[in-house]
Design a protein around this motif. Structure first.
Motif, PDB file in Angstrom:
ATOM      1  N   ASN A  72     -58.536  18.996 -48.798  1.00  0.00           N
ATOM      2  CA  ASN A  72     -58.400  17.461 -48.930  1.00  0.00           C
ATOM      3  C   ASN A  72     -59.173  17.177 -50.178  1.00  0.00           C
ATOM      4  OD1 ASN A  72     -59.345  14.781 -48.590  1.00  0.00           O
ATOM      5  ND2 ASN A  72     -59.094  14.885 -46.296  1.00  0.00           N
ATOM      6  N   ASN A 130     -60.118  14.017 -51.016  1.00  0.00           N
ATOM      7  CA  ASN A 130     -61.239  13.339 -51.062  1.00  0.00           C
ATOM      8  C   ASN A 130     -62.520  13.619 -50.373  1.00  0.00           C
ATOM      9  OD1 ASN A 130     -59.346  10.626 -51.358  1.00  0.00           O
ATOM     10  ND2 ASN A 130     -58.619  10.989 -49.265  1.00  0.00           N
ATOM     11  N   LEU A 131     -62.491  14.853 -49.618  1.00  0.00           N
ATOM     12  CA  LEU A 131     -63.471  15.668 -49.318  1.00  0.00           C
ATOM     13  C   LEU A 131     -63.959  16.526 -50.413  1.00  0.00           C
ATOM     14  CD1 LEU A 131     -63.157  15.873 -45.617  1.00  0.00           C
ATOM     15  CD2 LEU A 131     -64.918  14.614 -46.724  1.00  0.00           C
ATOM     16  N   SER A 164     -69.510  11.517 -45.379  1.00  0.00           N
ATOM     17  CA  SER A 164     -69.498  12.830 -45.896  1.00  0.00           C
ATOM     18  C   SER A 164     -70.181  12.980 -47.171  1.00  0.00           C
ATOM     19  CB  SER A 164     -68.090  13.268 -46.091  1.00  0.00           C
ATOM     20  OG  SER A 164     -67.657  12.506 -47.217  1.00  0.00           O
ATOM     21  N   LYS A 202     -70.296  17.283 -50.278  1.00  0.00           N
ATOM     22  CA  LYS A 202     -69.753  16.997 -49.171  1.00  0.00           C
ATOM     23  C   LYS A 202     -70.147  17.691 -48.022  1.00  0.00           C
ATOM     24  CE  LYS A 202     -66.957  13.684 -50.973  1.00  0.00           C
ATOM     25  NZ  LYS A 202     -66.906  12.244 -50.696  1.00  0.00           N
ATOM     26  N   SER A 225     -68.177  17.160 -42.023  1.00  0.00           N
ATOM     27  CA  SER A 225     -66.803  16.159 -42.141  1.00  0.00           C
ATOM     28  C   SER A 225     -65.869  17.175 -42.583  1.00  0.00           C
ATOM     29  CB  SER A 225     -66.968  15.297 -43.397  1.00  0.00           C
ATOM     30  OG  SER A 225     -68.289  14.516 -42.806  1.00  0.00           O
ATOM     31  N   ILE A 226     -66.024  18.356 -43.346  1.00  0.00           N
ATOM     32  CA  ILE A 226     -65.130  19.095 -43.744  1.00  0.00           C
ATOM     33  C   ILE A 226     -64.419  20.255 -42.527  1.00  0.00           C
ATOM     34  CG2 ILE A 226     -64.618  21.521 -45.164  1.00  0.00           C
ATOM     35  CD1 ILE A 226     -66.737  20.563 -47.139  1.00  0.00           C
ATOM     36  N   SER A 244     -62.228  17.795 -40.894  1.00  0.00           N
ATOM     37  CA  SER A 244     -60.905  17.767 -41.304  1.00  0.00           C
ATOM     38  C   SER A 244     -60.071  19.008 -40.933  1.00  0.00           C
ATOM     39  CB  SER A 244     -61.208  17.496 -42.878  1.00  0.00           C
ATOM     40  OG  SER A 244     -59.931  17.630 -43.508  1.00  0.00           O
ATOM     41  N   ASN A 292     -58.801  19.264 -37.574  1.00  0.00           N
ATOM     42  CA  ASN A 292     -57.649  18.006 -37.499  1.00  0.00           C
ATOM     43  C   ASN A 292     -56.358  18.767 -38.232  1.00  0.00           C
ATOM     44  OD1 ASN A 292     -56.499  15.137 -37.067  1.00  0.00           O
ATOM     45  ND2 ASN A 292     -56.123  15.285 -39.125  1.00  0.00           N
ATOM     46  N   LYS A 293     -56.368  19.281 -39.270  1.00  0.00           N
ATOM     47  CA  LYS A 293     -55.139  19.824 -39.958  1.00  0.00           C
ATOM     48  C   LYS A 293     -54.506  21.143 -39.129  1.00  0.00           C
ATOM     49  CE  LYS A 293     -56.095  18.678 -44.535  1.00  0.00           C
ATOM     50  NZ  LYS A 293     -54.764  18.523 -45.175  1.00  0.00           N
TER      51      LYS A 293
END
Length: 313
Positions: free
Chosen positions: A176, A178-179, A238, A293, A297-298, A301, A304-305
């Protein structure tokens, strides 16, 4: 402060911060420790990051920030220009077996063959062992569609310039920008006794970040450095700010440097179990500081992926 209490305060800070979003000169609003004469205090405040600090008499009325917002005293800090800390220099010799905290290179990105960063750690997810680093270390500023189309599934990660003999991983679909995290499936023998170079202990799970939490990392350039979490963005949960930990008198005064991008900040509690807290991606000087980060949060992510895609590579 207990985690539940801090989370309650952080949510309140997020609500209060919304009214200042878009205010001229304000680049970020953080929940964090108040600064006084360049040093940290124990007071939790609402911190405004600004492009330029001016004396109050030189500000327009609309530019003056309040001394207190809700239950929080406020602090005004100069914006930190985030500097990615990949390094352009001949890397160190190869380290075997593979372990976190060592230098790595990507065959996919970099105008120079000497462009390198840090593999923060390896981590087991399902039946795979992933290496973790920054998106910008593996892919630079390459856009996501190009990465998905051209890079995933390739064997691009090396430990030194002799890439033919030292390729260690295959680019994975868990990333990601953004992260600023990216992963690769490790193909090399792993160190089964120690997870991160120069830090005793094995990695397990992760810890949720808290203000004043003591951390340490092993960067490919600086080695072991110590820090504390002194702030968390109210606009991006994050995003963590890390300040040098003054409790370590032998600390060189340098918390990070070029080559440390991708290193992992772990909880420093003296335990043999290492809890990753944050992935380092940028830093700066005067005074020394770091940006990272949150692994909470990582991993959200990643979950979710993995729930929404069919293949890791």
């Amino acid at each position: 402060m207990k985690l539940r209490e801090e989370q309650k305060l952080y949510k309140e800070a997020q609500k209060l911060a919304r009214q200042f979003v878009g205010q001229a000169g304000v680049t970020d609003i953080e929940f964090g420790l108040k600064h006084k004469k360049g040093k940290l205090t124990d007071e939790v405040s609402l911190r405004f990051r600004v492009t330029e600090k001016k004396k109050e008499k030189k500000l327009k009325q609309s530019e003056i920030l309040p001394k207190k917002v809700g239950i929080f005293a406020t602090d005004v800090l100069l914006n930190q220009t985030k500097i990615h800390q990949a390094r352009n220099e001949n890397p160190r010799s190869i380290v075997q077996p593979l372990i976190g905290g060592v230098q790595i290179q990507s065959d996919l990105y970099g105008t120079s063959p000497n462009y390198w960063g840090t593999m923060g750690c390896y981590y087991r997810i399902q039946n795979y062992v992933f290496g973790f680093t920054n998106y910008h270390v593996l892919y630079g500023s390459t856009d996501v569609p190009t990465v998905i189309r051209d890079y995933i599934g390739r064997l691009p990660i090396s430990q030194n310039l002799n890439r033919v003999n030292n390729r260690i991983g295959i680019a994975a679909n868990l990333f990601n920008p953004n992260l600023d995290y990216a992963t690769f499936i490790i193909q090399s023998p792993l160190d089964q006794i120690q997870s991160i170079n120069m830090i005793e202990g094995l990695l397990d799970s992760y810890a949720f970040p808290q203000i004043n939490m003591p951390l340490l990392k092993s960067g490919a350039k600086t080695g072991i450095t110590f820090g504390i979490i002194d702030g968390r963005s109210c606009l991006d949960c994050s995003e963590l700010s890390i300040h040098i930990d003054a409790r370590y008198p032998n600390n060189t005064g340098i918390i990070s440097d070029y080559g440390d991008s991708g290193s992992v900040w772990v909880l420093n509690n003296g335990s043999s179990i290492l809890k990753p807290v944050a992935l380092h991606y940028a830093g700066g000087e005067t005074p020394q500081w770091a940006k990272a980060k949150s692994f909470s949060s990582i991993f959200a992510s990643i979950r979710n992926k993995m729930n929404n895609q069919n293949s890791i590579v």
